[in-house]
Structure formats: C-alpha cells, structure tokens
Design an enzyme around this catalytic site. Sequence first.
Site, PDB file in Angstrom:
ATOM      1  N   SER A   1       0.826  -1.205   0.000  1.00  0.00           N
ATOM      2  CA  SER A   1       0.000   0.000   0.000  1.00  0.00           C
ATOM      3  C   SER A   1       0.860   1.255   0.000  1.00  0.00           C
ATOM      4  CB  SER A   1      -0.928   0.008   1.215  1.00  0.00           C
ATOM      5  OG  SER A   1      -0.212  -0.280   2.406  1.00  0.00           O
TER       6      SER A   1
ATOM      7  N   ASP B   1       5.618  -6.962   2.594  1.00  0.00           N
ATOM      8  CA  ASP B   1       4.834  -7.480   1.477  1.00  0.00           C
ATOM      9  C   ASP B   1       5.715  -7.839   0.289  1.00  0.00           C
ATOM     10  OD1 ASP B   1       2.155  -7.724   2.077  1.00  0.00           O
ATOM     11  OD2 ASP B   1       1.627  -5.691   1.474  1.00  0.00           O
TER      12      ASP B   1
ATOM     13  N   LYS C   1       4.821 -11.355   3.399  1.00  0.00           N
ATOM     14  CA  LYS C   1       3.389 -11.578   3.177  1.00  0.00           C
ATOM     15  C   LYS C   1       3.133 -11.664   1.683  1.00  0.00           C
ATOM     16  CE  LYS C   1       0.110  -8.360   3.714  1.00  0.00           C
ATOM     17  NZ  LYS C   1      -0.590  -8.398   2.382  1.00  0.00           N
TER      18      LYS C   1
ATOM     19  N   GLU D   1      -0.167 -12.544  -1.319  1.00  0.00           N
ATOM     20  CA  GLU D   1      -1.605 -12.635  -1.522  1.00  0.00           C
ATOM     21  C   GLU D   1      -1.970 -13.889  -2.292  1.00  0.00           C
ATOM     22  OE1 GLU D   1      -2.223  -7.761  -1.834  1.00  0.00           O
ATOM     23  OE2 GLU D   1      -3.002  -9.064  -3.419  1.00  0.00           O
TER      24      GLU D   1
ATOM     25  N   GLU E   1      -9.289  -9.870   4.358  1.00  0.00           N
ATOM     26  CA  GLU E   1      -9.638  -8.493   3.994  1.00  0.00           C
ATOM     27  C   GLU E   1     -10.990  -8.418   3.310  1.00  0.00           C
ATOM     28  OE1 GLU E   1      -8.008  -4.537   1.588  1.00  0.00           O
ATOM     29  OE2 GLU E   1      -6.678  -6.262   1.892  1.00  0.00           O
TER      30      GLU E   1
END
Length: 281
Positions: free
Chosen positions: A50, A88, A118, A120, A186
């Site tokens: 982000s 991330d 991390k 996704e 999320e």
Amino acid sequence: MSATGSTAALTPPAVMARKGDVPLVCLTAYTTPVARLVDPYCDIVLVGDSVGMVLHGLPTTLGVTLDMMILHGQAVRRGIKRALLVVDMPFGSYEESPQQAFHNAARLMAETGCAAVKLEGGEPMAETIGFLTRRGIPVMAHVGLTPQAVNSFGGYKVQGRGKKGGIVERDARAVAEAGAFAVVLEKVPEPLARRITQDIAVPTIGIGASPACDGQILVVDDMLGMFETFRPKFVRRYAELGRDAERAIAAYADDVRERRFPSPEHVFADQPATSKKAGTE
C-alpha cells in the site's frame, strides 16, 4: 492507551501461539519515524505494498517494485525493536513459480532484516507457501480481497458473500495448512470471517472482517486521518492529522507572507548571547 510491557522482539511462532488469546495489534509503517511511533504498541508492523498508493501516489499497488519494498523495509527496520516486522511481496515477484518466490523472498529478508514476508492468494498459492516455509521463510498469507488482483475482481469489492463464501473458506484453509503462520482476511462478510477464525489453526488478522478475528490491521495513514477524501467503511479514524496538517501549513504560509515568521526568537544575533540554551545557536 498503553504500550505492551514486553521488550523482546516477537517471532512468527510467538504470533501463532496467540491464536484465541489477546488480539494481535497490527499497523502498517513505511518510514523510520512512523515505525518508532507504532513499535511500542504493535505486535506486528507490516511494510505493505500500500506504500505505492499512500506515499508514491500510484492508483493501485500493481506498480510497486521489489526495490521499493526493500527501501521502505530497510527504513522501517531501523525503527523497530519489539514488533514482528513483515514485508509485502509486490505483484509479479512470486506468482510465476515457487522458485521465483523463494529468490525474491530471500532477498527481501536478507536486505531488510524482516522476520517474515506476506503474499496474496489462496489455494493457488498454497504450493508456494509450503515451498517457502519448508526453506525457512515464514509467510503471512492474505485472502479475501487481495488488492493485487483488483482488476480480476473489478474493483475493491467485498469478497465471499453468499455461496462465494466457500471459496474464501477454502483459500484460508489451504494457506493455513500449507504453513502460513497467520492469515489476513480483507473485506469479507463478518459471519464468514468469524467462521474462518474458528475453523483454522493459525491466527486471522482482520481488515474489514470481524472483531472475532485473532487480530486487526489498518493502514496507519488511514486510521490517523491523513487523507480527507478516503474514508473506507472498515476504518475508524483515531485522529484527523491531515486536517491538522493543512491548518498548520496554511498558518505557516500566512505568517511568511505577512512577515510574522521568522520572528526575533528564530533568527541569530551578530554576537552570541552570554548565556544561551543548548541547541539555540
């Protein structure tokens, strides 16, 4: 508000042991000063991709590079003493193969000093998560709304409503069984997040999910109110720093234009004062 009493750095096994215990406190950070602020109060500090939208003005996270994540990871590492630091993996750095993921995750850990990465994705990423964890790279998984797949989702939409909840449940179960030490949920319906939390053996970290999750995470700039127009439903603002900063900047501009700043106490005399305070000269 109070800081935690512990000074020892948290580890992925310590986070796993918090399943069903006191909720894990998690925030993002992208700079050393913010890392120093959040570290005493957080269990996990995430250098999220982000950063691309929050600090670099990108429209999505897709333009974030591995070099950007390393740069910000290094900055945050300098401000962290006790929280678990997670970084991330950006879009395109792990999807091609487990081998690609290992190469880039190893670089992230070596160059930032983070304790975990991390990534996704659900079932399709289970093989990669297993590959990494078997080779000593702790992985935090991320299912539900995965921002790197925003184009596939058609926007930042709630995931797992109705019959589609089964997909998110299978994703969470797959990554947990593959070896992830925690799973971010999320933007999923509250009952679904509650079920997943009860179902899997590792902690869930909610963002737009459920108070029943084993922890919560927010983007620090969102909860501090840095952006006036961005107000997602799942964010509680604990301050309005953006508004306060704008007022301060406007006051500074007025003072400069009206020659009220600098005032006598902000400039230097031709000769130093006989008794001066430290740092004034």
